[in-house]
Enzyme design. Structure first.
Site, PDB file in Angstrom:
ATOM      1  N   HIS A  27       0.829  -1.210   0.000  1.00 58.71           N
ATOM      2  CA  HIS A  27       0.000   0.000   0.000  1.00 58.71           C
ATOM      3  C   HIS A  27       0.861   1.257   0.000  1.00 58.71           C
ATOM      4  CE1 HIS A  27      -2.321  -3.322   1.727  1.00 58.71           C
ATOM      5  NE2 HIS A  27      -3.400  -2.719   1.281  1.00 58.71           N
ATOM      6  N   GLY A 116      -3.345  -4.733  11.735  1.00 57.72           N
ATOM      7  CA  GLY A 116      -3.967  -5.003  10.446  1.00 57.72           C
ATOM      8  C   GLY A 116      -5.461  -4.745  10.437  1.00 57.72           C
ATOM      9  N   PRO A 117      -6.179  -5.236  11.457  1.00 62.90           N
ATOM     10  CA  PRO A 117      -7.631  -5.051  11.472  1.00 62.90           C
ATOM     11  C   PRO A 117      -7.988  -3.608  11.842  1.00 62.90           C
ATOM     12  CG  PRO A 117      -6.923  -6.911  12.840  1.00 62.90           C
ATOM     13  CD  PRO A 117      -5.719  -6.079  12.567  1.00 62.90           C
ATOM     14  N   LEU A 118      -8.521  -2.880  10.888  1.00 64.36           N
ATOM     15  CA  LEU A 118      -8.735  -1.440  11.051  1.00 64.36           C
ATOM     16  C   LEU A 118      -9.550  -1.122  12.304  1.00 64.36           C
ATOM     17  CD1 LEU A 118      -9.464  -0.525   7.326  1.00 64.36           C
ATOM     18  CD2 LEU A 118      -7.334  -0.194   8.598  1.00 64.36           C
ATOM     19  N   ASP A 154      -9.482   6.676   7.342  1.00 65.29           N
ATOM     20  CA  ASP A 154     -10.944   6.724   7.240  1.00 65.29           C
ATOM     21  C   ASP A 154     -11.548   5.394   7.680  1.00 65.29           C
ATOM     22  OD1 ASP A 154     -11.078   9.356   5.845  1.00 65.29           O
ATOM     23  OD2 ASP A 154     -10.038   8.240   4.264  1.00 65.29           O
ATOM     24  N   HIS A 258      -4.213   3.335  -3.411  1.00 64.79           N
ATOM     25  CA  HIS A 258      -4.367   2.792  -2.047  1.00 64.79           C
ATOM     26  C   HIS A 258      -3.536   1.530  -1.847  1.00 64.79           C
ATOM     27  CE1 HIS A 258      -6.225   0.903   1.509  1.00 64.79           C
ATOM     28  NE2 HIS A 258      -6.165  -0.191   0.785  1.00 64.79           N
ATOM     29  N   ARG A 351     -18.441 -18.324  39.153  1.00 64.67           N
ATOM     30  CA  ARG A 351     -18.153 -16.878  39.067  1.00 64.67           C
ATOM     31  C   ARG A 351     -17.925 -16.308  40.460  1.00 64.67           C
ATOM     32  NH1 ARG A 351     -23.710 -13.501  38.921  1.00 64.67           N
ATOM     33  NH2 ARG A 351     -25.064 -15.104  39.775  1.00 64.67           N
ATOM     34  N   GLU A 405     -17.914  -4.199  24.819  1.00 67.91           N
ATOM     35  CA  GLU A 405     -17.116  -5.426  24.960  1.00 67.91           C
ATOM     36  C   GLU A 405     -15.870  -5.394  24.076  1.00 67.91           C
ATOM     37  OE1 GLU A 405     -20.372  -5.388  24.249  1.00 67.91           O
ATOM     38  OE2 GLU A 405     -21.263  -6.036  26.149  1.00 67.91           O
ATOM     39  N   HIS A 467     -28.647 -15.158  25.412  1.00 66.97           N
ATOM     40  CA  HIS A 467     -27.587 -14.989  26.412  1.00 66.97           C
ATOM     41  C   HIS A 467     -26.862 -16.296  26.727  1.00 66.97           C
ATOM     42  CE1 HIS A 467     -29.325 -11.101  26.812  1.00 66.97           C
ATOM     43  NE2 HIS A 467     -28.667 -10.800  27.912  1.00 66.97           N
ATOM     44  N   ARG A 514     -23.072 -19.074  36.159  1.00 70.08           N
ATOM     45  CA  ARG A 514     -23.958 -18.236  36.966  1.00 70.08           C
ATOM     46  C   ARG A 514     -24.538 -19.059  38.115  1.00 70.08           C
ATOM     47  NH1 ARG A 514     -30.126 -17.049  36.708  1.00 70.08           N
ATOM     48  NH2 ARG A 514     -30.210 -15.302  38.143  1.00 70.08           N
TER      49      ARG A 514
HETATM   50  C1  LIG Z   1     -11.380  -4.704   9.910  1.00 62.99           C
HETATM   51  C2  LIG Z   1     -10.831  -4.520   8.530  1.00 62.99           C
HETATM   52  N1  LIG Z   1     -11.663  -4.506   7.482  1.00 62.99           N
HETATM   53  C3  LIG Z   1     -11.183  -4.387   6.230  1.00 62.99           C
HETATM   54  C4  LIG Z   1      -9.839  -4.294   5.993  1.00 62.99           C
HETATM   55  C5  LIG Z   1      -9.318  -4.230   4.583  1.00 62.99           C
HETATM   56  N2  LIG Z   1      -8.888  -2.854   4.292  1.00 62.99           N
HETATM   57  C6  LIG Z   1      -7.607  -2.488   4.382  1.00 62.99           C
HETATM   58  S1  LIG Z   1      -7.363  -0.875   4.055  1.00 62.99           S
HETATM   59  C7  LIG Z   1      -9.001  -0.624   3.751  1.00 62.99           C
HETATM   60  C8  LIG Z   1      -9.511   0.735   3.371  1.00 62.99           C
HETATM   61  C9  LIG Z   1      -9.095   1.701   4.350  1.00 62.99           C
HETATM   62  O1  LIG Z   1      -9.351   2.988   3.952  1.00 62.99           O
HETATM   63  P1  LIG Z   1      -8.531   4.117   4.665  1.00 62.99           P
HETATM   64  O2  LIG Z   1      -8.399   3.805   6.086  1.00 62.99           O
HETATM   65  O3  LIG Z   1      -9.148   5.401   4.303  1.00 62.99           O
HETATM   66  O4  LIG Z   1      -7.093   3.963   4.041  1.00 62.99           O
HETATM   67  P2  LIG Z   1      -6.502   4.703   2.767  1.00 62.99           P
HETATM   68  O5  LIG Z   1      -7.131   4.097   1.554  1.00 62.99           O
HETATM   69  O6  LIG Z   1      -6.831   6.134   2.902  1.00 62.99           O
HETATM   70  O7  LIG Z   1      -5.054   4.408   2.850  1.00 62.99           O
HETATM   71  C10 LIG Z   1      -9.704  -1.813   3.915  1.00 62.99           C
HETATM   72  C11 LIG Z   1     -11.155  -1.929   3.696  1.00 62.99           C
HETATM   73  C12 LIG Z   1      -8.995  -4.312   7.126  1.00 62.99           C
HETATM   74  N3  LIG Z   1      -7.680  -4.235   7.025  1.00 62.99           N
HETATM   75  N4  LIG Z   1      -9.508  -4.402   8.375  1.00 62.99           N
HETATM   76 MG   LIG Z   2      -8.566   7.071   3.455  1.00 61.48          MG
END
Ligand SMILES: Cc1ncc(C[n+]2csc(CCOP(=O)(O)OP(=O)(O)O)c2C)c(N)n1
Ligand SMILES: [Mg+2]
Length: 656
Positions: A27, A116-118, A154, A258, A351, A405, A467, A514
C-alpha cells in the site's frame, strides 16, 4: 517547504513506493500521503530513542491504519532502528522478513502492536494511554511521563470499535492521547462519499475530545497542531487533510494508489515529479543525517530517565512490573484459599469463586487492573474497596468500561502491551462474540490478558437463548494460543487463575457459571491439577469400562452419573477437563494414559460437540447441546435438553 523536511518526507515516499514496487504488493498511498505529518512528528515531537526501542518511558506510536506499514518501516529505517536495514525494506512482505505486510508485535523492534484489522489500533491505543496515566500515578512522573500517538485512516474511523474507543477515551479524559486522522477522503472502493458522510470532528467533540483540522502537507500547521495537542486537557483529534499517494503525478488523490504497486512508468514519473534523482533504495547522506539525528534526539532524555530510575527507591518494583513478572508472594493467600476450599468444600457458582480468588490475589499483585463491560455485579470482577480508575489521578485499579465489549477487549490489549499492568475484564461469555477480534489479536500477539466470561451455559437460565453460549467454548478453543478455562469448583477456579496469570505470552478466557455447583475437589493434592489441562478426578471401582469427560458445572453431573453406573456394577472413571490447550501440551504418554482405553468414552458439556473427538474419538457419546437454548430456570433447562446424570449413564450404557 524547507529543503530538509521535503527531503526527509520524500525519502519516506520513495522508500514506500519502491518497496511496494519490488514486492509487487502493498500500500503506497497512505505512506506517501502521511509522510509530511509523520516526518514532523518523528523528527520534532515523538519521544523515542532509535537505539533503545523498548525504553519504557518512550511515546507510543500506533499505526492503526496498518496497511500503511511502509510508513512505519521507512520511519524505523531512516531514524536508525538497527533491525530495520535497507535489506529488510527490500524484503518487504517476504517470508521471514522483519517487514510483514502489516506490522506485527514482537516481530519487529519499534512496532508497538499488530494493527492489520482497522480500528483496533486506535482502540488499543486507548488502553496504552490508560496504562500510562495509571503507571504515572503509581510510580510518579519521574518514571512515567509519555504520550500515545495514533495514525488512523478513514477505515479506522468507520469501524464500530472506534466509537467505543473514542467515547471511553473521552470519558476518561485521556489527554496524553492524540489521533492523527489521515483525512484523505479515499478508501479502497473509491471516494469516502460512497459510504460515509459523518462529521468526524463533531463526533469526536461529542465524545469529549478536543479537535482540530489542518492541511496535512503544511509544515507550520502540522507543527502547531502537535504543540496544541500537548496543551489540551482532553484527548485530541487532528484531522490531517492529505492527498493519498502524494507525489504520484497520475494517481495522487485517487483510490488506485491505495493498495497496489504504481508500476515502473509511474514510479519513474513520481521520482521526476519529486525531484528525487536516486536509484531505488538509495538514500543520500544529506537525508540520512537529519533523520539519524532525529532518531538520537531522545537518547539524552532516555539517559536522564535511566539515571532517575537507578536512583529511585521504586526501581525494583518498577522493573518487575514492566517485565511482567509476578511478585514473589503473588499466590500466598490463594494457596491458603485452596487449602480452605478442600476442607470446607463450598458449593457456589464458579463466578463467585472467581470473585473470591480475586479478593485473595488483588492485594498481592498490584499490577492487576480489573473491569467489566457494565456487568460488574454479574461478573464478580470488582474487589471490595477498590478505587475506580478515573481522572484526575488514575491511581484506581478498576475500570468502568461501559457497554463496550470490543472496546474493552482492545483496551485490555493496549494495557498489556504498554506493560506494567495485567488487565482482566468481564462480560457474559456469549458476548465474547463481540470482543472476539481483540481476543484474536491478543492470541496472535502473545500477550497476557484475562477475559472473565460468566454465565457460561444454558445454566444461566431465564435470560434465554440470546444470552446462553452454546458454540462459544468450541469457537474459542479453535483459536490458536488462547487458553480457554472452564473450572468446576473453587479449587479449579483458583488453579486456573494461577495458570492465566502465569501465562505471560497467551491470553486466557475464564468460562464461569452463573448457577451454583458443588465442590468436586475435596482432597488435598498439593499440586495444580488443572495445569495438566485434564486429569482423573475419580477412578473406577473395579475394572474401568467407562470414562466420562466433563468440564465446569457438568463435572458434578459426571460424578453423579458415575455413581449410577457404579451402582449397576459398571466401573467408571471421571476426567475433569478444565483446559484443552494445557492438555495438548502434556507429554504424549500422559495424554494417552489419561484418555485411557475403556471400551466406552462419554463427554458431557453444556455446549456443542465440536472438538470433543479429541477425547472421545469418533465413536464416543456426547451429551450436550445441538441447538440454541431456551428461556426458563436452569433446573428446568438441564433436563429439558437432556443434560443430566441419568442421560450420561444411559448414553454410556447404550455404548457398552
Ligand atoms: C477490519 C478490517 N476490514 C477491512 C480491511 C481491509 N482494508 C484495508 S485498508 C481498507 C480501506 C481503508 O481505507 P482508509 O483507512 O481510508 O485507508 P486509505 O485508503 O486512505 O489508505 C480496507 C477496507 C482491514 N484491514 N480491516
Ligand atoms: Mg482514506
Amino acid at each position: 517547504m524547507p529543503a530538509p523536511h521535503k527531503l526527509m518526507a520524500d525519502a519516506i515516499r520513495v522508500l514506500s513506493m519502491d518497496a511496494v514496487e519490488k514486492a509487487n504488493s502493498g500500500h503506497p498511498g497512505m505512506p506517501m500521503g502521511m509522510a509530511d505529518v509523520a516526518t514532523v512528528l518523528w523528527s520534532k515531537v515523538l519521544k523515542y530513542d532509535a537505539g533503545d526501542p523498548n525504553w519504557p518511558d518512550r511515546d507510543r506510536f500506533v499505526l492503526s491504519a496498518g496497511h500503511g506499514s511502509m510508513l512505519l518501516y521507512s520511519l524505523l529505517h531512516l531514524s536508525g532502528f538497527k533491525a530495520m536495514t535497507l535489506d529488510q525494506l527490500k524484503a518487504f512482505r517476504q517470508l521471514g522478513s522483519a517487514t510483514p505486510g502489516h506490522p506485527e508485535y514482537g516481530h519487529t523492534p519499534g512496532v508497538e502492536t499488530t494493527t492489520g484489522p482497522l480500528g483496533q489500533g486506535l482502540a488499543m491505543a486507548v488502553g496504552m494511554a490508560i496504562a500510562e496515566r495509571h503507571m504515572a500515578a503509581r510510580f510518579g512522573a519521574d518514571l512515567v511521563d509519555h504520550r500515545t500517538w495514533v495514525v488512523a485512516g478513514d477505515g479506522c474511523l468507520m469501524e464500530g470499535v472506534s466509537h467505543e474507543a473514542i467515547s471511553l477515551a473521552g470519558r476518561l479524559k485521556l489527554a496524553r492521547l492524540t489521533v492523527l486522522w489521515d483525512d484523505n477522503r479515499i478508501t479502497i472502493d473509491g471516494a469516502i462519499d460512497l459510504s460515509d458522510a459523518t462529521d468526524q470532528l463533531a463526533r469526536f467533540k461529542a465524545a469529549g475530545w478536543a479537535v482540530k483540522a489542518i492541511d496535512g502537507h503544511d509544515l507550520g500547521q502540522i507543527g502547531r497542531a502537535l504543540a496544541w495537542a500537548r496543551r489540551q486537557d482532553k484527548p485530541t483529534l487532528i484531522a490531517c487533510k492529505t492527498r493519498i499517494g502524494k507525489g504520484s503525478p497520475n494517481f495522487e488523490g485517487t483510490h488506485d494508489v491505495h493498495g497496489k504497486a504504481l508500476g515502473e512508468a509511474e514510479v519513474a514519473a513520481t521520482r521526476k515529479a519529486l525531484g528525487w534523482p536516486h536509484e531505488a533504495f538509495v538514500v543520500p547522506d544529506e537525508v540520512y543525517r537529519p533523520w539519524r539525528a532525529a532518531g538520537r534526539r531522545g537518547a539524552r532524555v532516555r539517559k536522564a530517565w535511566a539515571a532517575r530510575l537507578a536512583a529511585s527507591p521504586a526501581r525494583a518494583e518498577f522493573e518487575r512490573a514492566v517485565a511482567g513478572a509476578l511478585p514473589a508472594h503473588a499466590f500466598g493467600q490463594l494457596d491458603a484459599f485452596i487449602a480452605e476450599a478442600e476442607q470446607a468444600r463450598p458449593a457456589a457458582a464458579t463466578r463467585q469463586h472467581s470473585g473470591t480468588v480475586l479478593e485473595r490475589i488483588f492485594g498481592e499483585i498490584p499490577d492487576l487492573i480489573g473491569g467489566s463491560a457494565d456487568l460488574t455485579g454479574s461478573n464478580n470482577t470488582y474487589v471490595k474497596n477498590t478505587q475506580v480508575l478515573d481522572a484526575p489521578d488514575y491511581a484506581g485499579r478498576y475500570i468502568n468500561y461501559g457497554v463496550r465489549e470490543f472496546g474493552m477487549a482492545a483496551a485490555m490489549n493496549g494495557l498489556a502491551l504498554h506493560g506494567g499492568v495485567i488487565p482482566y475484564g468481564g462480560t457474559f461469555l456469549v458476548f465474547t462474540d463481540y470482543s472476539r477480534p481483540a481476543i484474536r489479536l491478543a492470541a496472535l500477539m502473545g500477550i497476557r490478558v484475562i477475559h472473565v466470561g460468566t454465565h457460561d451455559s444454558i445454566g444461566l437460565g431465564e435470560d434465554g437463548p440470546t444470552h446462553q453460549p452454546v458454540e462459544h467454548l468450541a469457537a474459542l478453543r479453535a483459536m490458536p494460543n488462547l487458553h480457554v478455562f472452564r473450572p468446576a469448583d473453587a479449587v479449579e477456579v483458583a488453579e486456573c487463575w494461577k495458570l492465566a496469570l502465569d501465562a505471560q505470552t497467551a491470553p486466557s478466557v475464564m468460562a464461569l457459571s452463573r448457577q451454583k455447583t458443588p465442590a468436586v475437589r475435596t482432597a488435598p493434592i498439593g499440586e495444580n491439577l488443572s495445569a495438566r489441562g485434564a486429569y482423573q478426578l475419580a477412578a473406577a471401582e473395579g475394572p474401568a469400562q467407562v470414562t466420562i469427560f466433563a468440564t465446569g458445572t457438568e463435572v458434578a453431573i459426571a460424578l453423579a452419573a458415575r455413581d449410577l453406573l457404579q451402582a449397576d456394577g459398571v466401573g467408571t472413571r471421571v476426567v475433569s477437563v478444565p483446559c484443552f490447550e494445557h492438555f495438548d501440551r502434556q507429554p504424549a504418554d500422559y495424554q494417552a494414559a489419561l484418555i485411557g482405553e475403556t471400551p466406552v468414552r462419554v463427554a458431557v458439556e453444556a455446549g456443542v460437540r465440536m472438538g470433543w473427538e479429541r477425547f472421545i474419538g469418533e465413536h464416543g457419546a456426547f451429551v450436550g447441546m445441538t441447538g440454541f437454548g431456551a428461556s426458563a430456570p436452569d433446573k428446568v433447562l438441564y433436563p429439558h435438553f437432556g443434560i443430566t446424570s441419568e442421560a450420561v449413564a444411559a448414553a454410556a450404557k447404550a455404548k457398552l
